[in-house]
Design a protein around this motif. Structure first.
Motif, mmCIF file in Angstrom:
data_model
loop_
_atom_site.group_PDB
_atom_site.id
_atom_site.type_symbol
_atom_site.label_atom_id
_atom_site.label_comp_id
_atom_site.label_asym_id
_atom_site.label_seq_id
_atom_site.Cartn_x
_atom_site.Cartn_y
_atom_site.Cartn_z
ATOM 1 N N ALA A 185 -39.510 50.539 59.017
ATOM 2 C CA ALA A 185 -40.193 50.293 58.193
ATOM 3 C C ALA A 185 -41.414 51.256 58.711
ATOM 4 O O ALA A 185 -42.249 49.897 58.934
ATOM 5 N N PRO A 186 -41.946 52.033 58.258
ATOM 6 C CA PRO A 186 -42.962 52.755 59.114
ATOM 7 C C PRO A 186 -44.395 52.215 58.758
ATOM 8 O O PRO A 186 -45.090 51.646 59.559
ATOM 9 N N ASN A 187 -44.330 52.137 57.273
ATOM 10 C CA ASN A 187 -45.551 51.164 57.095
ATOM 11 C C ASN A 187 -45.930 49.773 57.120
ATOM 12 O O ASN A 187 -47.283 49.623 57.557
ATOM 13 N N LEU A 188 -44.858 49.406 57.578
ATOM 14 C CA LEU A 188 -45.258 47.719 58.106
ATOM 15 C C LEU A 188 -45.290 47.759 59.424
ATOM 16 O O LEU A 188 -45.308 46.544 59.943
ATOM 17 N N GLY A 266 -40.773 59.933 51.159
ATOM 18 C CA GLY A 266 -42.462 60.182 50.968
ATOM 19 C C GLY A 266 -42.335 61.231 52.707
ATOM 20 O O GLY A 266 -44.168 61.191 53.052
ATOM 21 N N HIS A 267 -41.659 61.151 53.399
ATOM 22 C CA HIS A 267 -41.485 61.766 54.361
ATOM 23 C C HIS A 267 -41.238 62.972 54.680
ATOM 24 O O HIS A 267 -40.610 63.431 55.541
ATOM 25 N N VAL A 268 -40.505 63.265 54.094
ATOM 26 C CA VAL A 268 -40.542 65.003 53.225
ATOM 27 C C VAL A 268 -41.886 65.397 54.138
ATOM 28 O O VAL A 268 -43.266 65.286 53.574
ATOM 29 N N MET A 269 -42.138 67.129 55.616
ATOM 30 C CA MET A 269 -43.195 67.800 55.374
ATOM 31 C C MET A 269 -43.443 68.125 54.721
ATOM 32 O O MET A 269 -42.447 68.804 54.462
ATOM 33 N N ILE A 270 -44.560 67.987 53.890
ATOM 34 C CA ILE A 270 -44.778 69.127 53.076
ATOM 35 C C ILE A 270 -45.875 69.961 53.373
ATOM 36 O O ILE A 270 -46.286 71.497 53.054
ATOM 37 N N ASP A 271 -46.708 69.917 54.477
ATOM 38 C CA ASP A 271 -47.955 70.556 54.765
ATOM 39 C C ASP A 271 -48.644 70.479 56.386
ATOM 40 O O ASP A 271 -48.380 69.215 57.330
ATOM 41 N N ARG A 278 -47.495 57.550 59.575
ATOM 42 C CA ARG A 278 -47.817 56.266 60.491
ATOM 43 C C ARG A 278 -45.933 56.174 61.103
ATOM 44 O O ARG A 278 -45.456 55.625 62.382
ATOM 45 N N CYS A 279 -45.429 57.846 60.615
ATOM 46 C CA CYS A 279 -43.614 57.626 60.446
ATOM 47 C C CYS A 279 -43.389 58.126 62.298
ATOM 48 O O CYS A 279 -42.581 58.575 62.948
ATOM 49 N N GLY A 280 -44.624 58.666 62.871
ATOM 50 C CA GLY A 280 -44.942 59.876 64.021
ATOM 51 C C GLY A 280 -45.447 61.293 63.859
ATOM 52 O O GLY A 280 -45.273 62.092 64.499
ATOM 53 N N ARG A 281 -44.639 61.460 62.662
ATOM 54 C CA ARG A 281 -44.818 63.038 62.020
ATOM 55 C C ARG A 281 -46.157 63.628 61.984
ATOM 56 O O ARG A 281 -47.062 62.844 61.206
ATOM 57 N N VAL A 282 -46.369 64.522 61.237
ATOM 58 C CA VAL A 282 -47.498 65.243 60.614
ATOM 59 C C VAL A 282 -47.370 65.762 59.288
ATOM 60 O O VAL A 282 -46.332 66.013 58.805
ATOM 61 N N GLU A 286 -46.029 61.768 51.666
ATOM 62 C CA GLU A 286 -46.922 60.134 51.261
ATOM 63 C C GLU A 286 -48.162 60.275 51.797
ATOM 64 O O GLU A 286 -49.424 59.734 51.534
ATOM 65 N N THR A 287 -48.510 61.464 52.904
ATOM 66 C CA THR A 287 -49.893 61.120 53.769
ATOM 67 C C THR A 287 -51.286 62.138 52.306
ATOM 68 O O THR A 287 -52.530 62.648 52.393
ATOM 69 N N LYS A 288 -50.548 63.335 51.426
ATOM 70 C CA LYS A 288 -50.807 63.628 50.156
ATOM 71 C C LYS A 288 -51.277 62.380 48.962
ATOM 72 O O LYS A 288 -52.223 63.026 48.179
#
Length: 440
Positions: A185-188, A266-271, A278-282, A286-288
């Motif tokens: 659960a990345p955000n937790l 939420g963890h599909v890369m869009i940008d 928080r999942c370790g990717r960029v 959900e970061t947007k």
């Protein structure tokens, strides 16, 4: 999705007490027929035993026996004579009882813990939520707080004379539903957390089954059964929390994937050049569009992780933003417009993939839907496949931040309706169940 028991307790009191001479297949047939009758009464009641027999194809003697057992388990009650307008003695009407049997749905999210208890008809008995920093507290403290809320809620149900048929916990992450373990659960900040095992050690009755599932999937089920888009066979639900999850109903069924991990939109890369996640990717979606992104843009002085802050419920954060907007702070409108634009960009991918008729906006998305939807719909129309995008609309959920725990309670109800023998017998059945060969 697999909602298998995770605590290892047997709940079928009939099975435990069954004579070794009774064939197992006969018990299976009876269990199936109990479910058939219970579902008919739940969907069509009040109705007479004769009406049940006619609708199900079971003979009247069998229906009488089955109803007796369902009454003994506290699942069906008599409502009095039913007059159908025909000559002759009126039949006694049956209806779903469930007043003494409940379902408990719970949720742990980044900044709150919630519990909703319902009866078997889905009517809410208890609804509570507390602000809690699960992100900063770690799994042990979070699960201790979850256990305390479960203990308090079960005790309240007991005072009301209601026994929970089970507990299902919603978590924003990848869940092994067969073991009740949160894989990640990345955000937790959780990995390999045995939620079901920990909750089964709480000070509650040891025979209450505990299950764990993904929050967005449970919320999607709640929307499909009782939300604003109830009955829509193709829909996508978006959670609208600090993180963003998706539940997909396709052809009237929850899309779970090979391992039950589908819906982590939420963890599909869009940008690719965006913010770290928080999942370790960029650049994850959900970061947007997550609540943390909105707070960062609209109220940067109160952003998540900017220093010691009082634990605040998401509703409080939204109320503060609305207050600043009313005071003329231009950052709030700009932030909402930006979130709406990215919401539509991501939604276009979902429409192209799943071809839903409705995208249900939950959580904070629902609270700000009037401001978000115009920008989101515009981006969807621009980027989605034309026909699919034109036939898809955004709607705001009316279940608020309780959608996941409502769906979690619904899973417990569904299990009870599918297997009435999971509910303990409260009184001896009066017809043909204990003595002799049970009727099927």
């Amino acid at each position: 999705m697999n909602h298998s028991r995770a605590d290892g307790h047997a709940t079928d009191s009939m099975s435990r007490g069954r004579s070794a001479g009774v064939p197992a297949d006969q018990a299976t047939v009876r269990r199936s027929n109990l479910a058939l009758v219970l579902r008919h009464v739940s969907a069509r009641g009040p109705c007479t035993r004769s009406a049940v027999a006619a609708a199900t194809g079971l003979n009247k003697a069998t229906v009488t026996s089955l109803v007796s057992e369902l009454q003994a388990r506290g699942l069906v009650k008599e409502m009095g004579p039913q007059h159908a307008g025909s000559v002759g003695r009126p039949g006694v009407a049956l209806a779903l009882d469930g007043s003494r049997v409940g379902a408990l749905g719970m949720e742990v999210n980044v900044d709150y813990i919630a519990a909703i208890a319902t009866d078997l008809a889905g009517r809410v008995i208890i609804d509570r939520r507390i602000g809690f920093d699960a992100m900063g507290s770690g799994p042990e403290r979070s699960l201790s707080e979850l256990a305390r809320m479960a203990e308090r809620t079960v005790a309240d149900l007991d005072r009301l004379g209601v026994t929970p048929a089970g507990i299902t916990v919603a978590i924003p992450g990848l869940i092994d539903t067969t073991t009740g373990i949160v894989v990640v659960a990345p955000n937790l900040g959780w990995r390999g957390v045995a939620v079901a095992e920990r909750l089964s050690q709480a000070n509650i009755a040891g025979d209450i089954p505990v299950a764990v599932d993904n929050d967005a999937n449970l919320a999607a089920l709640a929307e499909y059964t009782s939300g604003v888009a109830a009955g829509t066979s193709d829909l996508v639900y978006l959670t609208g929390e600090v993180g963003v999850g998706g539940g997909v109903i396709s052809g009237g069924r929850l899309l779970s994937g090979a391992d039950g991990f589908a819906g982590e939109v939420g963890h599909v890369m869009i940008d690719p050049s965006g913010e770290p996640c928080r999942c370790g990717r960029v650049g994850c979606w959900e970061t947007k569009v997550g609540l943390a992104a909105l707070v960062r843009m609209a109220t940067p002085d109160r952003a998540y992780g900017t220093g010691p802050q009082l634990v605040r419920d998401p509703e409080e954060r939204l109320a503060e933003m609305e207050q600043r907007r009313a005071e003329g702070d231009p950052r709030v409108d700009a932030a909402v417009a930006e979130v709406g634009r990215w919401l539509g960009i991501g939604a276009a991918m979902l429409v192209n993939l799943f071809n839903p008729r409705v995208i249900v906006l939950g959580g904070y998305f629902a609270r700000l839907a009037d401001l978000l939807i115009p920008a989101a719909q515009q981006a969807l129309a621009r980027l989605g496949m034309s026909d699919a995008a034109e036939r898809c609309r955004f709607v705001a959920s009316d279940l608020g931040f309780g959608a996941a725990s409502r769906g979690a309670a619904g899973v417990v109800v569904e299990r009870a309706l599918s297997d009435p023998t999971s509910i303990s017998i409260r009184m001896p059945p009066t017809i043909g169940v204990v003595e002799g060969t049970p009727m099927a």
